[in-house]
Structure formats: structure tokens, C-alpha cells
Design an enzyme around this catalytic site. Sequence first.
Site, short mmCIF file in Angstrom:
data_model
loop_
_atom_site.label_atom_id
_atom_site.label_comp_id
_atom_site.label_asym_id
_atom_site.label_seq_id
_atom_site.Cartn_x
_atom_site.Cartn_y
_atom_site.Cartn_z
N SER A 50 107.55 41.49 -8.92
CA SER A 50 106.69 40.66 -9.78
C SER A 50 107.41 40.00 -10.94
O SER A 50 107.15 38.82 -11.23
CB SER A 50 105.52 41.51 -10.29
N ASN A 59 113.54 55.15 -11.91
CA ASN A 59 112.54 54.25 -12.47
C ASN A 59 111.17 54.93 -12.43
O ASN A 59 111.04 56.05 -11.93
CB ASN A 59 112.55 52.93 -11.70
N PRO A 60 110.09 54.28 -12.93
CA PRO A 60 108.80 54.97 -13.05
C PRO A 60 108.19 55.50 -11.78
O PRO A 60 107.40 56.45 -11.82
CB PRO A 60 107.90 53.89 -13.69
N CYS A 61 108.50 54.92 -10.62
CA CYS A 61 107.91 55.47 -9.38
C CYS A 61 108.82 56.42 -8.65
O CYS A 61 108.40 57.02 -7.64
CB CYS A 61 107.58 54.32 -8.43
N GLU A 103 111.54 55.81 -6.87
CA GLU A 103 112.27 55.35 -5.69
C GLU A 103 113.62 54.74 -6.03
O GLU A 103 114.40 54.44 -5.13
CB GLU A 103 111.43 54.31 -4.91
N PRO A 160 107.12 50.53 -4.48
CA PRO A 160 105.69 50.20 -4.43
C PRO A 160 105.50 48.69 -4.34
O PRO A 160 106.29 47.92 -4.87
CB PRO A 160 105.15 50.73 -5.76
N THR A 161 104.45 48.26 -3.69
CA THR A 161 104.20 46.83 -3.52
C THR A 161 102.77 46.49 -3.90
O THR A 161 102.11 45.70 -3.22
CB THR A 161 104.47 46.39 -2.07
N GLY A 162 102.28 47.11 -4.98
CA GLY A 162 100.88 46.92 -5.36
C GLY A 162 100.46 45.47 -5.44
O GLY A 162 99.59 45.00 -4.69
#
Length: 800
Positions: A90, A289-291, A293, A443-445
Site C-alpha cells: 500500500s 515487522n508488525p505481522c 512475516e 498480509p494482503t488486507g
Amino acid sequence: MVTTSKSDVTAGDDFNPTPLAENAEVVMERRIVARSSSGDPVETAQECFRRVARNLAEAEKHFGASEKEQSSVEEMFYRLISSLDFLPNSPTLVNAGRDLQQLSACFVLPVPDSIDGIFTAVRHTAVIHKSGGGTGFAFSRLRPASDRVQSTMGVASGPVSFMKVFDAATEAIKQGGTRRGANMGILRVDHPEIDGFISMKSDMSTLTNFNISAAVTDDFMGALESDSDYSLVNPNTNEIVGTNQASSVWTALVENAWENGDPGVIFIDRINDSRANPVPDRGPVESTNPCGEQPLYPYDSCNLGSINLARFLHGDPGKRSVDYDRLAIAVHQCVHLLDNVIEMNHYPIPEIDETSNAIRRIGLGVMGWADMLFDMRVSYASEEAIILAKDVMEFIQKEADIASEQLSAVRGSFPDWDRSIYGPNGSEGPRPMRNSTRTTIAPTGTLSIIANCSGGIEPAFALAFVRSHYLDKDDPTKRTDLNEVNDYFEDIAREEGFYSEDLISFLAAGGHLSEREDVPAWVKDVFVTAHDIEPLWHIRMQAAFQEFTDNAVSKTINFPNSASVDDVREAYTLAYESGCKGVTIYRDGSRDMQVLKHTSDDDASEGEDAVAAVEALVNGKVRPIRRRLPDERQSITHKFRVGEQEGYMTVGLFDDGTPGELFINVSKQGSTVSGLMDTLAMLTSYALQYSVPIDDVVQRLKGTRFEPSGPTGNQDIPIATSIVDYVFRWLDLKFGAGDSVIQPMLIPPHEVVDSSGVDESIAGHKDLTVSGVGCPDCGSVLYYGEGCLLCRDCGYSKCG
């Protein structure tokens, strides 16, 4: 110009961009496209894609490309993105070609064991969050609480205390004007404060801007296997200061994760093994990082992007297979694009610029995996799917490696190559490589909404669901409930002749295909959803993708509410044994305010009002109704003193005796304190009139600290940390629960505001697993997926 053997633009002028779905258009307009100073969109989605392609193609000039060559690369990038075959993360979509030009999604900052170092990290965090990035930290280097600080002869506060400082700084900053900052906090399992760290988020109100994970070592896992103790080490002295029983710590990790999903676990030694850590001389990787991965060095960053696997199939229905030839071309184009992102990136601080350009880390991942399986008629929970996952990711990894090697032939290897695992003396070398890592499953929200595909490697959440639409222009509060169906399932149902409105209504109400005799057995096997799948299959799928991924994999392991602590324990153990680099679980319904679910006739006992409230919150479309006080109303006036400051507060009451307005008068009219109190009272009055519970208001504002503060003369509230603290503690005693425990601020149904005009609900997306947390941007309930909290209405991601 730098080209690769498989990155040429497809010949011909018959290219047409893939049309965006309605929800994708809305998310693009709300979160991605450029806006004017008044907030109005100034470009279309396609103009945004063209802006990004043009900007990234400018990097070709750094390598001697002609204008014609640069134009060709621009067109290649534009087709790659606008076809929805691939989308960069993003921040690249938002910022490429604009003033900020900060294109990275995630960063890691060091937190050294000194006051100067800690608050330098806080300052850098603020800069990064303002630019639109998320941050990860390892707090493992901070000495434990009560450890002696020689320079001042005082005692240390400890990592848990300082994490709250970072959380408060994050709360104060709106990320890039579009997203609130996301953080990952990590502590090694051998740190003396690991017990407090594990339980610190159990109250559901501490560290609301953090994901937390315990860094579990191989030594710890060995002690767990042998049911023995392991050593606790003071990071300040490197001395062993005690022991812990491995089984007790493991149980605490599992029980807390079962309770509410935190903390997760990362296997820190696996992250630092001989292939996963590309430049060992830069030190061990300590955080992600926050997730989770993306393991990163201090001051490291990653530029991420995801291929939409659902678009890489060919063949007739029922005989679909992976189009590996076209996938290879796309992978080479993606690596080229992501390397250009590094060239064009304006990093937020110089140290990140140096590290990012020295190692040139990229993370190419995937989305649309569940859609691919549906289209190929393969069950997610099957050996065939596991084998296919390995085949697809192995192919992507191999082609990404080749693409990076080919780029290095013209652009040169990354500057740290000589001392990397690919260098002359490295375990994987010598092999020229443009990028130190190439693949990540992120993630690909937001991206999966834009691409109209399933998120990451997650399974589908539902095949059918009820979506509330507000279609009556004359009565915008009138709701029309319509059944929505998964596109792949509907196509099959119609082709095979078992489609019926009765079936769809049954599924939308929470029914399972397995209960229907009118559905063929093979359809029941293929069209499984998240809660039909045993958690161990989730783990196996994560491990399958991890086997051929340089970095790590973001995925949520979903459990039904009925899952036991032992079920979670088994999943954690399997994640370690099967080669995962970390694990994040979520047990359905384990948050305090989980409201998204299928509805059925059996729920009628809960009352129509409760159902209506749930649907309103799920839909996120209902405007709140203001409850106005009568012209003549009862009130209570209370005189107070905080320190040397005196004042009065008056609370106006509704007819039922509940508070509806607040006035605060302090001396020194016209002063800053007086003005702030007037503003606070006005905002509180509006909150109460729009039915925000007094307890929610109180819990967020009591405890606020600033001058004046001190004794009050009120025996019920003898000391106040500020006027605000006193006012809201008094309101708590008078009208609230009178409870000093701070509870989480969750957005209830009556707070949801429609600001988008979207005829969509977050219950409508294919891979949703709901949380009890409200979206800070649009009010809809967030869901758990891909290791993160995500909003399917507006594209918000808690993980940045």
C-alpha cells in the site's frame, strides 16, 4: 535499460485493465488515490496505477536507460498492476510519484539499553509512523526492572515499562494521515522479565498498538522436550540470573494465546539459521515487522508485493492447472519492479536508507490462494493442496532467484554481497544476487480487496452470508437483507444443478455443506471454509509455503471457540516441528466484543434488538442517532479542587437520570486550562448524547497526567493526576461502574458512522475471522487474518 529474459511487455495493443469490483473502487478512493487539500480524490484508480508505474520506471535512468526504454518499462509495470496480476504494498501505491515518496511497509528499529537510545528509537518511531510505515522492536537488550543503573545509582524500569512509552507515542500519531501506527514488540524467552511480558496484554487494554511475540530459542525447545529448566540471562551483564521451568513458560504462552491471541511466537534461532539470515555480519536478526512475516535487521526495511495466484490458471473448467509460463514472466517483472522501489524510495531516516540500499531486501508474496484452489477444485485441507502449495512457491522462489541474479548482471549485486551468504565465502555462494532476500508471504488486507481475491494464503471464511443494503433513497434507514454468494461456489452450484435459494439461505445462516444431501460429495470436499478446516491443516499449509520462502509467512491459525488449551499447545508444537518461523493463533470469540457471525433462527432468543445492533455494526452503515436533552432538565453541580486549582462541574441529566451533558468551569477564564476544559466538556457531552457508554468514556480519560495535579480534599478521590483525571473518576463513581480497572475501548454498535457510502459489510469478505475490535477509521469490526487485524470495509490494517 536492465531487462530480464522473461520481463518483456506482451506484444500488441489489445491490453485492457481488469475492471475493479465496486468495493475495490471504494477502497481505492478512500485509502489509495491522491487527494486535494480539501480531501477530494484528484485521480482515478487507473490514473493511480499509471502514476505508480511511471514513478518506478524512472529508476531505469539510474542504469543508463534511454527514454524509450524507460517508457517500455513503465508500460510493463502499468500492465502488471492494472491487470491485477500483482500489486505492490500500500505505501507504494499511495506515495509513489507524490511528495512523500516513502514506499516501504515495514521497518525495524533497535532499542539499546540506554535512555538516549530508547528515546531516539521513540523519535524515529514517530517519524516512521507519520510516513506510513509500521515498526518492529526487540526489547530483549533492555536490562530487567530493578536492575542497578550505575550512572545514576537508580534502578531500571525494564522492557515492559518502556514498551508502554512506545505505545503512547504511537497513539499520538496518525500514520501518513491514513493509518494508525502498527508495532511488533518482541522479548526473548530467556529474558528475566519474560513472565510479565507474556501476560501483559491479558487485560485487553495494555499495548493496544502492539502485536507481541516471544522469541523462543532452540535451547528453550530442547528444555521443553526434556521437561527441564532453562537459564534466564541478564542482557546487561550476560550473566545467568536464574532459571525458569520451560513447561511452565510454554503453558503460559499457550494459555494467553488461547485467551485472546497474544502473544504469538517466533522461533528466533530458525530466523537466524544459515540461509535465513543473508548477511550475518550485520548481526543476528532480533525482531520482525508488525505481522511477523518479515525478519529485519536494525534499521532494515522491506518492500513487499503480492501476486494474485487466482489469475494464473488456464484450461477448461474442471481441468484447470497452473499457467507456469505466464507466472514465470510475472515473477521476473515483479522482482524488477520491487528492485526499482528501492531505487526510488525516500526512506524516513538516514540509517534505514543505508541498510536498505546495502542489502536490497525485497519480499514477493502471493494472494488469492484459496481462490486458486476453488478454481482447480482442490480442497484446502488435503495432501493435494499441500503438494500444490510447495510446487507453486518453489517455482516462484526459483524464478525470483533467477530474476534477481539476472538483474545483478547489469545492476550489480547488493553492496553487502561480499560478506553475505551469497558471497565468495558464503554458504549459498558464490552466486551474484541483486537482492539479499526475494520472497515473503505478507498480509494482503487492502491489496486483496483491490484485486477482489482471497487474502494471502488464508482459506475462505464463508460461501454465503447475509449482507445488509440500504437501498431506499426515501428512507435511508430501511434495510434490505440480501444473500451474497462466493463467486466460485455459485458458478459450480449452477453448473452442477444444485443451486437453490434455500441452499444459499441455509449457508448464510451458518449452515454447513456437509449437512446438505443435495450437494455432491466432491463439492463438500472442495469448498471448505476456515472453520471447517482443522487447525493442524492451517499449520501444514503455512509450513508448506515457508519451505520455499526466504523470509517468513504471515498467517492466522484459526480455532473454533470450543478449542481447548491443549489444542493450541499442539498447534504451537507442530509449528516448530514442521519448520515454521513463527505462529499466530486466534480462537473464535475470544475477544470481549466479537459480534460478527452467521445468524440463525436459533439466535432469536437473544432478542431482535441485539440482532439489529449486531447487523448495524457489521454493516457499518448506520448513522448514530443523537439523543437530545429536554429543554428543562435536572442537573448536579459538584465543586472540586485539584492541587491549587478550584472549579465546578455540572452534569445535565436525561429524564431517566443518566448523564447527557457536562460543563466544567475553572478559574482564570480565558486561560489555556479553561479553554481545554470547555472543549473536553463539549466533546464529552456529544459522546453521551450519541449513546457512548459513560464507562467507555471514563476508562479512556481517567488516569490522564498533566498539571495541575495533587490532593483534592475528596476522600473518595484523594489524589488526582490532572483535572481530567478527577472529573472522569468522579463521573465514574457517580454514574459509572466505579471500577478503577481500565477496560478496552471497543466501538459499540451505536458509534458506527457511515462515512463511505459503501454498500458492503466486512462480514461479506471471503476470508474473514472476526475480532472484538472496532476499526479506528470506519467503525466496522476488524477481522483476524494473515497474522493481523484487518478491515474489509475500508482497507485499514493494524499492521501497517
